[in-house]
Design an enzyme around this catalytic site. Structure first.
Site, short mmCIF file in Angstrom:
data_model
loop_
_atom_site.label_atom_id
_atom_site.label_comp_id
_atom_site.label_asym_id
_atom_site.label_seq_id
_atom_site.Cartn_x
_atom_site.Cartn_y
_atom_site.Cartn_z
N LEU A 9 11.43 1.10 3.12
CA LEU A 9 10.59 0.85 1.95
C LEU A 9 9.20 0.39 2.39
O LEU A 9 9.06 -0.61 3.08
CB LEU A 9 11.23 -0.22 1.05
N ARG A 16 -2.03 -9.70 -0.33
CA ARG A 16 -2.41 -10.94 0.37
C ARG A 16 -3.05 -10.71 1.73
O ARG A 16 -3.63 -11.61 2.33
CB ARG A 16 -1.19 -11.87 0.50
N LYS A 23 -0.84 -2.80 4.32
CA LYS A 23 -0.13 -3.86 5.05
C LYS A 23 0.67 -3.33 6.24
O LYS A 23 0.55 -3.85 7.35
CB LYS A 23 0.79 -4.62 4.10
N ASN A 179 19.19 -13.25 1.94
CA ASN A 179 19.23 -11.80 2.12
C ASN A 179 18.00 -11.40 2.94
O ASN A 179 16.87 -11.61 2.52
CB ASN A 179 19.19 -11.14 0.73
N LYS A 360 -17.70 4.91 35.43
CA LYS A 360 -17.28 5.77 34.30
C LYS A 360 -17.06 7.19 34.80
O LYS A 360 -17.89 7.70 35.56
CB LYS A 360 -18.38 5.74 33.24
C1 UD1 Z 1 13.41 -8.77 -1.44
C2 UD1 Z 1 14.85 -8.98 -1.90
C3 UD1 Z 1 15.29 -10.37 -1.52
C4 UD1 Z 1 15.12 -10.61 -0.03
C5 UD1 Z 1 13.69 -10.32 0.40
C6 UD1 Z 1 13.56 -10.34 1.91
C7 UD1 Z 1 15.17 -7.59 -3.86
C8 UD1 Z 1 15.23 -7.59 -5.35
N1 UD1 Z 1 14.90 -8.78 -3.31
O1 UD1 Z 1 12.60 -9.66 -2.20
O2 UD1 Z 1 16.63 -10.59 -1.89
O3 UD1 Z 1 15.46 -11.94 0.31
O4 UD1 Z 1 13.30 -9.00 -0.03
O5 UD1 Z 1 12.24 -10.19 2.27
O6 UD1 Z 1 15.39 -6.58 -3.25
N2 UD1 Z 1 9.08 -2.21 -2.25
C9 UD1 Z 1 8.86 -0.88 -2.57
N3 UD1 Z 1 8.84 -0.52 -3.87
C10 UD1 Z 1 9.06 -1.40 -4.86
C11 UD1 Z 1 9.30 -2.75 -4.54
C12 UD1 Z 1 9.32 -3.12 -3.20
O7 UD1 Z 1 8.65 -0.05 -1.69
O8 UD1 Z 1 9.04 -0.98 -6.02
C13 UD1 Z 1 9.10 -2.61 -0.84
C14 UD1 Z 1 7.96 -3.54 -0.53
O9 UD1 Z 1 6.83 -2.83 -0.03
C15 UD1 Z 1 8.56 -4.45 0.53
C16 UD1 Z 1 10.04 -4.45 0.21
O10 UD1 Z 1 10.28 -3.32 -0.61
O11 UD1 Z 1 8.41 -3.93 1.82
C17 UD1 Z 1 10.50 -5.73 -0.48
O12 UD1 Z 1 9.87 -5.85 -1.71
P1 UD1 Z 1 9.38 -7.26 -2.24
O13 UD1 Z 1 8.83 -7.07 -3.59
O14 UD1 Z 1 8.53 -7.91 -1.23
O15 UD1 Z 1 10.77 -8.04 -2.38
P2 UD1 Z 1 11.00 -9.58 -2.27
O16 UD1 Z 1 10.59 -10.22 -3.53
O17 UD1 Z 1 10.42 -10.10 -1.01
#
Ligand code: UD1
Ligand code: CA
Length: 507
Positions: A9, A16, A23, A179, A360
């Site tokens: 993902l 940020r 990122k 998680n 060089k």
């Molecule tokens: C998520 C987990 C959480 C875990 C944490 C670890 C879920 C609901 N929660 O939370 O349990 O402890 O990661 O870091 O899964 N992303 C996409 N598309 C989206 C949403 C997210 O590609 O629609 C990707 C983001 O770029 C990121 C990753 O998924 O790399 C995690 O998404 P993020 O929104 O950061 O989840 P957390 O709230 O950190």
């Protein structure tokens, strides 16, 4: 192990970072964050990789395709949550209906966890498959679980659910098992559960983590594999976290090289990027950065205070306070202190590039030396040749660059300028201060400075009353401190003075 598919993902925004660079493209240890993840995924033995891109996908997509051309790129137009992202991946790559009845595993990972190792993914998959679960969470125990989904367990220790920070009760927030975000799924379970996941939660997102409670409700086996080294799953959301992970990754790389037989005097000031290769018995002194695809052979000593990017250093070479890029340094050669080697600099075995020398696109032969204060550009210097202090290879005529060829065992005097294109034959020489504009045949001596002219008594006449004039006058009248004696000694002690041949080589 059955067929392994990994979904990475990488669609999130990364606001940020406050950067025009996405990122997951920010780098540590010479590689993008997503590049580190893809390396781990490849090391885990994935047979199929699907990368989900969204934000700045015009940059993220091609970057992933370049690193892993065989990966499928899935586009998530809107970031509606991790379950939605995985659904996009499953639909794009038509996962979830594997041919026949063979089991297959789908791993979900994030693109911003650069410390991740392939062996950890393999261990998770092995545990997941051995237990025959629908879903296995890669979990970890952390001192400050804020922000993570918490692993809620039943009395008997089995996993009941993952509860996100914003949806957790105070009691659940106290749980320190989190998680990591990396989940292993049975492919068919994943395809079946995704449509059942809703977005009725504090963030209004489709949570992939809801799959845990849904599996439980259907009586399917779920579990967690606890990773001791949970930092491997840490993500970087801002520049401070990026630097912290960069430092940690570097410490791990440096430690690994020490385990492999490399001496590192000061790990804290030594930076070694992920693709660098070192042989046992290399020594690294403080303040060294080894970058890119740099390779260093055994017994070489690098540092202190040197930066080598994409360089090759031969066995036993010594490189001191040097900045070098795309350069090759031969075995037993000496470089530095204060040398600048630019792309295409190639120093032969036992050669020398000394203090304040810039090189060089030049080949310096075996045992050849450019010891002091010189610029060598677009040149070939034969073996055993010595280039005098302050020599300039004038390679640029204001329009084009030209090449200079210097033969073997040439002795060039100090402060010579070679005006390219020009060729100096084997065994030839150039007098000090020579402006070499024409080719010099083998064995020839090139001289361009005119004979020295002396105006006797000039200082007494033109600088009378100054310290210079007085010193000259005193010397002339024989009262200078020991001057007359010194002159006497010179005359009697050097039978070569007055020999026209010797005079010529000195001028
Ligand atoms: C998520 C987990 C959480 C875990 C944490 C670890 C879920 C609901 N929660 O939370 O349990 O402890 O990661 O870091 O899964 N992303 C996409 N598309 C989206 C949403 C997210 O590609 O629609 C990707 C983001 O770029 C990121 C990753 O998924 O790399 C995690 O998404 P993020 O929104 O950061 O989840 P957390 O709230 O950190
Ligand atoms: Ca996150």
């Amino acid at each position: 192990m059955s067929e392994l598919t990994v979904i990475v993902l990488a669609a999130g925004g990364g606001t940020r970072m406050k950067s025009k660079t996405p990122k997951v493209l920010h780098t540590i240890a010479g590689r993008s964050m997503v590049g580190h993840v893809l390396t781990a995924v490849r090391d885990a033995g994935a047979s199929h990789v699907v990368a989900v891109v969204g934000h700045q996908r015009e940059l993220v997509g091609p970057h992933i395709e370049q690193l892993m051309p065989e990966a499928t790129i899935a586009v998530q137009e809107e970031q509606l949550g991790t379950a939605h992202a995985v659904r996009v991946a499953v639909e794009t790559a038509a996962l979830g209906d594997p041919a026949g009845d063979g089991r297959s595993t789908v791993l979900v990972a994030y693109g911003d966890t650069p410390l991740l190792r392939g062996e950890s993914l393999r261990a998770l998959v092995a545990d997941h498959e051995a237990a025959g679960r629908a879903l296995t969470i890669l979990s970890g125990i952390v001192p400050t679980p804020f922000g993570y989904g918490r692993i809620v367990r039943e009395q008997d220790g089995s996993v009941a659910a993952i509860v996100e920070e914003k949806d957790a009760s105070d009691e659940q927030r106290a749980i320190t098992e989190i998680n990591s975000g990396i989940l292993a799924f049975d492919a068919r379970f994943l395809a079946a559960v995704l449509p059942k996941i809703g977005n009725d939660n504090a963030k209004g997102e489709y949570y992939l983590t809801d799959a845990v409670a849904l599996a439980r409700a259907e009586g399917m086996p779920v579990g967690a594999y606890v990773l001791d080294d949970v930092r491997q799953t840490e993500g970087a959301n801002d520049r401070a976290q990026l630097a912290a992970l960069g430092k940690e990754l570097n410490a791990r790389i440096v430690t690994r090289w020490m385990t492999e037989g490399v001496t590192v005097m000061d790990p804290a000031t030594t930076w070694i990027e992920a693709d660098v290769e070192l042989e046992p018995d290399v020594t690294i002194l403080p303040g060294v950065q080894l970058l890119g695809a740099t390779k260093v052979e055994e017994d070489a000593v690098i540092g202190p205070d040197s930066t080598l990017k994409d360089c090759e250093v031969g066995a036993g070479a010594r490189v001191v306070r040097t900045h070098a890029e795309l350069a090759v340094i031969g075995a037993g050669a000496n470089v530095g202190p204060f040398s600048y080697l630019r792309p295409g600099a190639r120093l032969g075995d036992r050669g020398k590039i000394g203090a304040f020398v810039e090189v060089k696109n030049s080949e310096i032969g075996e045992g050849a030396k450019v010891p002091h204060l010189s610029y060598v550009g677009d040149a070939t210097i034969g073996e055993g040749t010595n280039i005098g202090a302050g020599t300039i290879f004038a390679n640029y005529d204001g329009v084009a660059k030209h090449h200079t060829t210097i033969g073997r065992h040439v002795k060039s005097g100090s402060n010579v300028t070679f005006v390219a294109p020009v060729t100096v034959g084997d065994g030839a020489g150039t007098g000090a201060g020579t402006l070499v504009r024409q080719d010099v045949p083998p064995g020839g001596l090139a001289l361009s400075a005119g004979p020295q002219r002396v105006i006797e008594g000039w200082a007494q006449a033109k600088r009378a009353g100054t310290a210079q004039g007085e010193a000259a006058a005193a010397a002339a009248s024989g009262k200078g401190a020991g001057t007359a004696d010194e002159r006497e000694a010179t005359h009697t002690g050097d039978p070569g003075v007055g020999d026209p041949g010797a005079g010529a080589t000195q001028s």
